[in-house]
Design an enzyme around this catalytic site. Structure first.
Site, PDB file in Angstrom:
ATOM      1  N   GLY A   1      35.087  29.881  34.772  1.00  0.00           N
ATOM      2  CA  GLY A   1      35.552  30.404  34.913  1.00  0.00           C
ATOM      3  C   GLY A   1      36.508  30.363  36.414  1.00  0.00           C
ATOM      4  O   GLY A   1      36.992  30.938  36.960  1.00  0.00           O
ATOM      5  N   SER A   2      36.371  28.947  37.111  1.00  0.00           N
ATOM      6  CA  SER A   2      37.305  28.751  37.967  1.00  0.00           C
ATOM      7  C   SER A   2      39.007  28.139  37.814  1.00  0.00           C
ATOM      8  O   SER A   2      39.148  28.063  36.266  1.00  0.00           O
ATOM      9  CB  SER A   2      36.649  27.090  38.278  1.00  0.00           C
ATOM     10  N   ASP A   3      39.651  28.719  38.748  1.00  0.00           N
ATOM     11  CA  ASP A   3      40.647  29.200  38.244  1.00  0.00           C
ATOM     12  C   ASP A   3      42.011  27.887  39.268  1.00  0.00           C
ATOM     13  O   ASP A   3      41.280  27.724  40.888  1.00  0.00           O
ATOM     14  CB  ASP A   3      41.533  30.359  38.526  1.00  0.00           C
TER      15      ASP A   3
ATOM     16  N   TYR B   1      30.258  35.135  39.045  1.00  0.00           N
ATOM     17  CA  TYR B   1      30.665  35.953  38.220  1.00  0.00           C
ATOM     18  C   TYR B   1      30.014  37.061  38.569  1.00  0.00           C
ATOM     19  O   TYR B   1      28.692  37.056  38.023  1.00  0.00           O
ATOM     20  CB  TYR B   1      31.122  35.825  36.758  1.00  0.00           C
TER      21      TYR B   1
ATOM     22  N   LYS C   1      43.889  29.481  25.913  1.00  0.00           N
ATOM     23  CA  LYS C   1      44.294  29.472  27.086  1.00  0.00           C
ATOM     24  C   LYS C   1      43.848  28.480  27.880  1.00  0.00           C
ATOM     25  O   LYS C   1      42.117  28.180  28.864  1.00  0.00           O
ATOM     26  CB  LYS C   1      43.738  30.798  28.468  1.00  0.00           C
TER      27      LYS C   1
ATOM     28  N   ASP D   1      47.823  29.954  32.791  1.00  0.00           N
ATOM     29  CA  ASP D   1      47.007  30.981  33.612  1.00  0.00           C
ATOM     30  C   ASP D   1      47.609  30.519  35.286  1.00  0.00           C
ATOM     31  O   ASP D   1      46.184  29.018  35.078  1.00  0.00           O
ATOM     32  CB  ASP D   1      46.001  31.401  33.119  1.00  0.00           C
TER      33      ASP D   1
ATOM     34  N   ASN E   1      46.758  32.214  37.784  1.00  0.00           N
ATOM     35  CA  ASN E   1      47.061  32.668  39.084  1.00  0.00           C
ATOM     36  C   ASN E   1      47.050  32.894  39.946  1.00  0.00           C
ATOM     37  O   ASN E   1      46.215  33.195  41.149  1.00  0.00           O
ATOM     38  CB  ASN E   1      44.823  32.869  39.284  1.00  0.00           C
TER      39      ASN E   1
ATOM     40  N   GLU F   1      50.576  33.051  33.053  1.00  0.00           N
ATOM     41  CA  GLU F   1      49.853  34.530  33.577  1.00  0.00           C
ATOM     42  C   GLU F   1      49.898  34.247  34.974  1.00  0.00           C
ATOM     43  O   GLU F   1      49.446  33.371  35.621  1.00  0.00           O
ATOM     44  CB  GLU F   1      49.025  33.831  32.485  1.00  0.00           C
TER      45      GLU F   1
ATOM     46  N   ASP G   1      43.529  46.097  32.808  1.00  0.00           N
ATOM     47  CA  ASP G   1      42.157  45.231  32.851  1.00  0.00           C
ATOM     48  C   ASP G   1      41.326  46.742  33.164  1.00  0.00           C
ATOM     49  O   ASP G   1      41.383  47.502  33.698  1.00  0.00           O
ATOM     50  CB  ASP G   1      41.765  44.583  34.475  1.00  0.00           C
TER      51      ASP G   1
ATOM     52  N   HIS H   1      43.079  41.350  30.351  1.00  0.00           N
ATOM     53  CA  HIS H   1      42.176  40.295  31.085  1.00  0.00           C
ATOM     54  C   HIS H   1      40.761  41.084  30.352  1.00  0.00           C
ATOM     55  O   HIS H   1      40.240  41.895  30.440  1.00  0.00           O
ATOM     56  CB  HIS H   1      43.081  40.641  32.352  1.00  0.00           C
ATOM     57  N   ALA H   2      40.567  40.017  30.166  1.00  0.00           N
ATOM     58  CA  ALA H   2      38.755  39.735  30.074  1.00  0.00           C
ATOM     59  C   ALA H   2      38.452  38.625  30.273  1.00  0.00           C
ATOM     60  O   ALA H   2      36.896  38.761  30.001  1.00  0.00           O
ATOM     61  CB  ALA H   2      39.048  40.287  28.716  1.00  0.00           C
ATOM     62  N   GLY H   3      39.082  37.749  31.611  1.00  0.00           N
ATOM     63  CA  GLY H   3      38.357  37.102  31.786  1.00  0.00           C
ATOM     64  C   GLY H   3      36.869  36.944  33.050  1.00  0.00           C
ATOM     65  O   GLY H   3      37.060  37.457  34.470  1.00  0.00           O
TER      66      GLY H   3
HETATM   67  C1  LIG Z   1      38.193  34.129  38.259  1.00  0.00           C
HETATM   68  C2  LIG Z   1      38.176  34.455  36.544  1.00  0.00           C
HETATM   69  O1  LIG Z   1      37.964  33.578  36.259  1.00  0.00           O
HETATM   70  C3  LIG Z   1      39.950  34.668  36.732  1.00  0.00           C
HETATM   71  O2  LIG Z   1      40.199  33.262  36.738  1.00  0.00           O
HETATM   72  C4  LIG Z   1      39.744  34.872  35.002  1.00  0.00           C
HETATM   73  C5  LIG Z   1      41.187  35.056  34.912  1.00  0.00           C
HETATM   74  O3  LIG Z   1      42.148  34.181  35.149  1.00  0.00           O
HETATM   75  C6  LIG Z   1      41.261  35.111  33.052  1.00  0.00           C
HETATM   76  O4  LIG Z   1      40.395  34.915  32.230  1.00  0.00           O
HETATM   77  O5  LIG Z   1      42.531  35.862  33.251  1.00  0.00           O
HETATM   78 MG   LIG Z   2      43.900  35.341  34.182  1.00  0.00          MG
END
Ligand SMILES: C[C@H](O)[C@@H](O)CC(=O)C(=O)O
Ligand SMILES: [Mg+2]
Length: 386
Positions: free
Chosen positions: A24-26, A34, A220, A250, A252, A276, A328, A355-357
């Site tokens: 889940g890191s960005d 999470y 992605k 992405d 972020n 994104e 979301d 969005h679903a992360g």
């Molecule tokens: C913190 C979340 O994992 C984020 O990075 C999710 C996200 O940006 C995405 O799925 O798009």
């Molecule tokens: Mg995103």
């Protein structure tokens, strides 16, 4: 028929230590755990059914959202479920207009995340009492009832209740076939799970090759922290997936506007479908400038996971600031507000790619996007959701 009086609201702080593995890191959330504020609604009805609703959070942020849910609880407790859903627009407005709590919103931030968790639980309970999954409850609802759940305040300059009804009426054609298509084939999806920013190249390679074997065609990659790393990682993924499969990127919210354009110009050789969240989620004109600059490179701008509310989505659409709209299920005020955004996207002919992360988001948002396909957009073009 909905029934019962809400007799109890409990809220749980649920966390998973995903940061330990970099999952889940960005570029902005380097240590995400999470988590979710998890709401359970009980009623005095004899069926014993409960409504479950969440909002997605990260680690310690959950504590704050749990407080906000408790602050909203008096609006729900002892209310008749039939009265709530019978005037859902009024109930949404009651929650979002609390004279003391709206000062710390309005319709944004922690208090709006809490609103989403509570309303998600109400929708869940309504669907359960009707004996249907949420998407089916929405698909079967007549257009008038559906739009009566939406608060049109602040968006009537682009979408009126009448227009919303017309959109839904027009999409009645072919609805049955689209429902059959969804039941037979499901909704197209992409994966983010191979390329979180904290993953070493070896992990990225292994997960990417497993995903290819599993049949994924859209991938992605997280970018934005270090250009040379991005070039290496994007090359690696593009080489593995080949020229035909789809790649998204992405950032972020990592960049300033000129930086986003410069950085993406350097990543354009990897042919991303979209970038994104290139910059602050609040910067509508910044997104518009980036969209305009990147269009000749064939790169679209996608955004929405941290878009506060329908008003910001309205302006992003008006400003031609995005090519892919990412609702979301827990950031907006639950189904009620998401419905208004789906309808605005349809009016502007912008595809919705949710969005679903995050924990629980895939499970929730699939109901909204399946409803969108069957009853609103009637199109799968440019619509990979993760
Ligand atoms: C913190 C979340 O994992 C984020 O990075 C999710 C996200 O940006 C995405 O799925 O798009
Ligand atoms: Mg995103």
């Amino acid at each position: 028929m909905v029934h019962g009086r809400v007799s109890r609201l409990s809220v749980h702080d649920v966390r998973f230590p995903t940061s330990l593995g970099g999952h889940g890191s960005d570029a902005m959330h380097t240590d995400p755990d999470y988590s979710a504020a998890y709401v359970v609604l009980e009623t005095d009805a004899e069926d014993g059914l409960k409504g479950y609703g969440i909002t997605f959070t990260l680690g310690r942020g959950t504590e704050v959202v749990v407080c906000a849910v408790n602050a909203l609880a008096p609006h729900v407790l002892n209310k008749d479920l039939g009265d709530i859903v019978g005037d859902f627009r009024g109930f949404y407005r009651q929650l979002t207009s609390d004279g003391q709590l709206r000062w710390i919103g309005p319709e944004k931030g922690v208090v709006h995340l809490a609103t989403a968790a509570v309303l998600n639980a109400v929708w869940d309970l309504w669907a359960k009492q009707e004996g249907k999954p949420l998407w089916k409850l929405l698909v079967d609802m007549d257009p008038r009832t559906l739009v009566s759940c939406i608060d049109f305040r602040y968006i009537t300059d682009v979408l009126t209740e009448e227009e919303a009804c017309e959109i839904l009426q027009q999409s009645q054609v072919g609805k049955k076939e689209r429902e059959e298509q969804m039941l037979a084939h499901g909704y197209p999806a992409y994966t983010t799970s191979c390329a979180w920013l904290g993953y070493p190249d070896a992990t990225l390679k292994q997960l990417c090759s497993e995903a290819l074997k599993d049949g994924w065609t859209r991938f992605k990659v997280k970018v934005g922290a270090d250009l040379q790393d991005d070039i290496r990682r994007c090359r690696l993924v593009r080489n593995m997936i080949g020229p035909e499969k789809t790649l998204m990127m992405d950032a972020n919210q990592r960049w300033d506007v000129p930086e986003a354009v410069e950085w993406m110009t350097k990543l354009a050789e990897f042919k991303p479908l979209w970038i994104e969240e290139p910059t602050s989620p609040d910067d509508i004109l910044g997104h518009a400038a980036i969209s305009k600059a990147l269009a000749p490179l064939g790169i679209g701008v996608a955004t929405g996971e941290q878009c506060h509310n329908r008003v910001i989505f309205k302006q992003l659409l008006q400003a031609k600031a995005l090519k892919f709209l990412q609702i979301d299920s827990c950031r907006l005020g639950s189904v009620n507000e998401n419905l208004s955004v789906l309808l605005m996207a349809k009016k502007f002919e912008i595809p919705v790619c949710p969005h679903a992360g995050g924990v629980g988001l895939c499970e929730l948002v699939q109901h909204l996007i399946i409803f969108d396909f069957i009853s609103v957009s009637a199109s799968l073009q440019d619509s990979p959701s993760n």
